[in-house]
Design an enzyme around this catalytic site. Structure first.
Site, PDB file in Angstrom:
ATOM      1  N   GLY A 188       0.823  -1.222   0.000  1.00  0.00           N
ATOM      2  CA  GLY A 188       0.000   0.000   0.000  1.00  0.00           C
ATOM      3  C   GLY A 188       0.849   1.261   0.000  1.00  0.00           C
ATOM      4  O   GLY A 188       2.075   1.221   0.019  1.00  0.00           O
TER       5      GLY A 188
ATOM      6  N   ARG B  28     -20.724   2.526   8.295  1.00  0.00           N
ATOM      7  CA  ARG B  28     -19.668   2.510   9.307  1.00  0.00           C
ATOM      8  C   ARG B  28     -19.593   1.153  10.012  1.00  0.00           C
ATOM      9  O   ARG B  28     -18.503   0.629  10.264  1.00  0.00           O
ATOM     10  CB  ARG B  28     -19.952   3.634  10.305  1.00  0.00           C
ATOM     11  CG  ARG B  28     -18.935   3.778  11.383  1.00  0.00           C
ATOM     12  CD  ARG B  28     -19.178   5.065  12.167  1.00  0.00           C
ATOM     13  NE  ARG B  28     -18.516   5.020  13.458  1.00  0.00           N
ATOM     14  CZ  ARG B  28     -19.023   4.453  14.540  1.00  0.00           C
ATOM     15  NH1 ARG B  28     -20.221   3.883  14.489  1.00  0.00           N
ATOM     16  NH2 ARG B  28     -18.357   4.429  15.662  1.00  0.00           N
TER      17      ARG B  28
ATOM     18  N   ASN C 272     -13.033  -4.802   9.380  1.00  0.00           N
ATOM     19  CA  ASN C 272     -11.744  -4.666  10.051  1.00  0.00           C
ATOM     20  C   ASN C 272     -11.637  -5.544  11.287  1.00  0.00           C
ATOM     21  O   ASN C 272     -10.556  -6.035  11.600  1.00  0.00           O
ATOM     22  CB  ASN C 272     -11.462  -3.197  10.350  1.00  0.00           C
ATOM     23  CG  ASN C 272     -10.936  -2.502   9.108  1.00  0.00           C
ATOM     24  OD1 ASN C 272      -9.918  -2.919   8.575  1.00  0.00           O
ATOM     25  ND2 ASN C 272     -11.656  -1.519   8.631  1.00  0.00           N
TER      26      ASN C 272
ATOM     27  N   VAL D 149      -1.790   0.972  12.578  1.00  0.00           N
ATOM     28  CA  VAL D 149      -1.961   2.204  11.789  1.00  0.00           C
ATOM     29  C   VAL D 149      -3.299   2.176  11.062  1.00  0.00           C
ATOM     30  O   VAL D 149      -3.976   3.188  10.939  1.00  0.00           O
ATOM     31  CB  VAL D 149      -0.811   2.332  10.758  1.00  0.00           C
ATOM     32  CG1 VAL D 149      -0.990   3.559   9.875  1.00  0.00           C
ATOM     33  CG2 VAL D 149       0.528   2.378  11.470  1.00  0.00           C
TER      34      VAL D 149
ATOM     35  N   ASP E 290      -1.271  12.819  14.478  1.00  0.00           N
ATOM     36  CA  ASP E 290      -2.063  13.913  15.051  1.00  0.00           C
ATOM     37  C   ASP E 290      -1.162  14.796  15.924  1.00  0.00           C
ATOM     38  O   ASP E 290      -1.247  16.026  15.883  1.00  0.00           O
ATOM     39  CB  ASP E 290      -3.221  13.347  15.878  1.00  0.00           C
ATOM     40  CG  ASP E 290      -4.029  12.344  15.077  1.00  0.00           C
ATOM     41  OD1 ASP E 290      -4.474  12.697  13.978  1.00  0.00           O
ATOM     42  OD2 ASP E 290      -4.174  11.193  15.532  1.00  0.00           O
TER      43      ASP E 290
ATOM     44  N   HIS F 135      -7.884   8.280  17.377  1.00  0.00           N
ATOM     45  CA  HIS F 135      -7.403   8.815  16.110  1.00  0.00           C
ATOM     46  C   HIS F 135      -8.607   8.926  15.195  1.00  0.00           C
ATOM     47  O   HIS F 135      -8.988   7.980  14.526  1.00  0.00           O
ATOM     48  CB  HIS F 135      -6.345   7.915  15.480  1.00  0.00           C
ATOM     49  CG  HIS F 135      -6.064   8.313  14.054  1.00  0.00           C
ATOM     50  ND1 HIS F 135      -5.417   9.475  13.744  1.00  0.00           N
ATOM     51  CD2 HIS F 135      -6.401   7.742  12.888  1.00  0.00           C
ATOM     52  CE1 HIS F 135      -5.354   9.587  12.426  1.00  0.00           C
ATOM     53  NE2 HIS F 135      -5.945   8.549  11.879  1.00  0.00           N
TER      54      HIS F 135
HETATM   55  P1  NDP Z   1      -2.737   3.222   2.864  1.00  0.00           P
HETATM   56  O1  NDP Z   1      -1.414   2.570   2.910  1.00  0.00           O
HETATM   57  O2  NDP Z   1      -2.852   4.612   2.348  1.00  0.00           O
HETATM   58  O3  NDP Z   1      -3.418   3.199   4.308  1.00  0.00           O
HETATM   59  C1  NDP Z   1      -3.334   2.082   5.146  1.00  0.00           C
HETATM   60  C2  NDP Z   1      -4.050   2.376   6.426  1.00  0.00           C
HETATM   61  O4  NDP Z   1      -3.418   3.448   7.078  1.00  0.00           O
HETATM   62  C3  NDP Z   1      -5.497   2.773   6.231  1.00  0.00           C
HETATM   63  O5  NDP Z   1      -6.302   2.230   7.237  1.00  0.00           O
HETATM   64  C4  NDP Z   1      -5.451   4.251   6.352  1.00  0.00           C
HETATM   65  O6  NDP Z   1      -6.628   4.802   6.903  1.00  0.00           O
HETATM   66  C5  NDP Z   1      -4.337   4.459   7.327  1.00  0.00           C
HETATM   67  N1  NDP Z   1      -3.798   5.762   7.066  1.00  0.00           N
HETATM   68  C6  NDP Z   1      -3.502   6.282   5.864  1.00  0.00           C
HETATM   69  N2  NDP Z   1      -3.039   7.505   5.995  1.00  0.00           N
HETATM   70  C7  NDP Z   1      -3.093   7.778   7.310  1.00  0.00           C
HETATM   71  C8  NDP Z   1      -2.795   8.899   8.047  1.00  0.00           C
HETATM   72  N3  NDP Z   1      -2.380  10.000   7.453  1.00  0.00           N
HETATM   73  N4  NDP Z   1      -2.954   8.832   9.379  1.00  0.00           N
HETATM   74  C9  NDP Z   1      -3.376   7.714   9.966  1.00  0.00           C
HETATM   75  N5  NDP Z   1      -3.707   6.624   9.312  1.00  0.00           N
HETATM   76  C10 NDP Z   1      -3.552   6.667   7.984  1.00  0.00           C
HETATM   77  O7  NDP Z   1      -3.761   2.341   2.095  1.00  0.00           O
HETATM   78  P2  NDP Z   1      -3.590   1.546   0.749  1.00  0.00           P
HETATM   79  O8  NDP Z   1      -4.969   1.272   0.308  1.00  0.00           O
HETATM   80  O9  NDP Z   1      -2.601   2.188  -0.156  1.00  0.00           O
HETATM   81  O10 NDP Z   1      -2.911   0.221   1.243  1.00  0.00           O
HETATM   82  C11 NDP Z   1      -3.510  -0.674   2.092  1.00  0.00           C
HETATM   83  C12 NDP Z   1      -2.951  -2.009   1.743  1.00  0.00           C
HETATM   84  O11 NDP Z   1      -3.369  -2.896   2.732  1.00  0.00           O
HETATM   85  C13 NDP Z   1      -3.417  -2.547   0.404  1.00  0.00           C
HETATM   86  O12 NDP Z   1      -2.276  -2.899  -0.331  1.00  0.00           O
HETATM   87  C14 NDP Z   1      -4.253  -3.776   0.779  1.00  0.00           C
HETATM   88  O13 NDP Z   1      -4.088  -4.826  -0.134  1.00  0.00           O
HETATM   89  C15 NDP Z   1      -3.643  -4.106   2.097  1.00  0.00           C
HETATM   90  N6  NDP Z   1      -4.426  -4.862   3.023  1.00  0.00           N
HETATM   91  C16 NDP Z   1      -3.754  -5.857   3.624  1.00  0.00           C
HETATM   92  C17 NDP Z   1      -4.327  -6.657   4.525  1.00  0.00           C
HETATM   93  C18 NDP Z   1      -3.494  -7.723   5.094  1.00  0.00           C
HETATM   94  O14 NDP Z   1      -2.282  -7.628   5.039  1.00  0.00           O
HETATM   95  N7  NDP Z   1      -4.093  -8.747   5.647  1.00  0.00           N
HETATM   96  C19 NDP Z   1      -5.723  -6.459   4.928  1.00  0.00           C
HETATM   97  C20 NDP Z   1      -6.373  -5.373   4.276  1.00  0.00           C
HETATM   98  C21 NDP Z   1      -5.710  -4.585   3.370  1.00  0.00           C
HETATM   99  P3  NDP Z   1      -7.679   5.605   6.005  1.00  0.00           P
HETATM  100  O15 NDP Z   1      -8.327   4.535   5.158  1.00  0.00           O
HETATM  101  O16 NDP Z   1      -8.598   6.202   7.011  1.00  0.00           O
HETATM  102  O17 NDP Z   1      -6.904   6.594   5.223  1.00  0.00           O
END
Ligand code: NDP
Length: 327
Positions: A14, A100, A107, A131, A161, A189
């Site tokens: 991600g 929600r 999750n 995170v 934050d 958060h």
């Molecule tokens: P990000 O890497 O952008 O975000 C990941 C998490 O961090 C989200 O919950 C996001 O929350 C949170 N986050 C992002 N920015 C901030 C911030 N500024 N402050 C605090 N929290 C933050 O998401 P992507 O979609 O790019 O990547 C997520 C990855 O996770 C994907 O590749 C997906 O496949 C993977 N994934 C893996 C799982 C596993 O390993 N089992 C399970 C589910 C997903 P918010 O959405 O609120 O921005």
């Protein structure tokens, strides 16, 4: 020590991880003499695993001297094996039209499974940082799902934050961030978090006294910090990732290396401090030393701050209530 430590990172393909992994591998998190092995977890689907391979190819191409090994996984019970640090970044994003409660439930499933996997295979000293949002509740779920691990090893990220609040205060005063001490961010958060500058000082003077503008604090500062994530999406077309990754590095480095008396904000399971029910993962000001954090106690609340604490606690309790039947 020259023995490498294992660091598990979920959501490794991600955005946040893309800004994070290079910095871990270059030694910014655990120090320039600590070799690391990255145990990377992604969803099992082909696209996620291919993207993860790509990230690993780039990490290889950096030839980081401290990067002793890398693994790609889709099963947390393998990815978390013997890991001493677990950075739980991946989570289910809100889909179009998703309620929600649906988001919380999706999750809850992920973090129940990951908590159980940590319980089964991780180092007994594993330090966990959640995170993925809703971070506090996800951390609580993982902790509840890992009864054999110490509760205090589960934390949620409020450091972004905290850092956002620090910078807004520094900019307002026209001073460097590094001069500001004793800032706290309380609670969840999320939009109810409470950045509290009542105790903050700069070169021995009260920050609140220097700024001396309560209207600015309430009408500009608080909403700016609370809505910063949305403002970044608006400006950049994508959510913040570089700053989130920086906050991960700061949180873990301070937890491991200590804060030398400085306060930082961490989401940690309550032991009843400030009347927060036990185990609620709550943002508190903490100091860190010897690999442990300590909640700063004995701070006084006025009516405004008491009200803000109650609001953010109410949000956390409602998140817990929405998922507790799933655990
Ligand atoms: P990000 O890497 O952008 O975000 C990941 C998490 O961090 C989200 O919950 C996001 O929350 C949170 N986050 C992002 N920015 C901030 C911030 N500024 N402050 C605090 N929290 C933050 O998401 P992507 O979609 O790019 O990547 C997520 C990855 O996770 C994907 O590749 C997906 O496949 C993977 N994934 C893996 C799982 C596993 O390993 N089992 C399970 C589910 C997903 P918010 O959405 O609120 O921005």
């Amino acid at each position: 020590s020259t023995k490498p430590v294992r660091i598990a990172v979920t959501g490794a393909a991600g955005q946040v991880s893309y800004a994070l992994l290079y910095r871990i591998a270059s030694g910014e998190m655990l120090g320039k003499d600590q070799p690391v092995i990255l145990q990377l977890l992604e969803l099992p689907n082909e696209k996620a695993q291919a993207a993860l391979k790509g990230v690993m190819m780039e990490l290889e191409d950096c030839a980081f001297p401290l990067l002793y090994g890398m693994e790609a996984h889709s099963d947390p019970t393998i990815a978390f094996k013997d890991t001493e640090y677990a950075l739980l970044v991946g989570s289910r994003p809100r889909g179009p039209g998703m309620e929600r409660t649906e988001l919380l439930a999706a999750n809850a499933q992920i973090f129940t499974a990951q908590g159980k996997a940590l319980d089964a295979v991780a180092s007994r000293n594993v330090k966990v940082l959640v995170v993925g949002n809703p971070a506090n509740t996800n951390a609580w779920i993982a902790m509840q799902s890992a009864p054999s691990l110490p509760r205090e090893n589960f934390t949620a990220m409020l450091r972004l934050d905290h850092n956002r609040a620090l910078s807004q205060l520094a900019i307002r005063m026209g001073k460097p961030v590094s001069l500001i001490k004793y800032l706290a961010v309380w609670g969840n958060h999320g939009s109810t978090m409470y950045p509290d500058y009542r105790f903050a000082s700069m070169e021995g003077e009260s920050v609140k006294g220097i700024i001396n503008d309560d209207a600015w604090y309430k009408d500009v500062f608080l909403p700016t910090v609370a809505k910063r994530g949305a403002a970044i999406i608006e400006a950049r077309g994508q959510s913040s990732a570089g700053s989130a990754a920086t906050a991960v590095i700061d949180h873990m480095r301070d937890w491991v290396m200590g804060t030398q008396g400085r306060w930082v904000t961490m989401g940690v399971p309550s032991n009843g401090e400030y009347g927060i029910p036990k185990n609620v993962v709550f943002g508190y000001p903490v100091t860190c030393s010897g690999g442990k954090y300590t909640v700063v106690e004995g701070l006084e609340f006025d009516e405004f701050s008491q009200d803000r604490i109650e609001r953010t606690l109410a949000e956390l309790i409602s998140e817990q209530d929405a998922v507790k039947h799933l655990l």
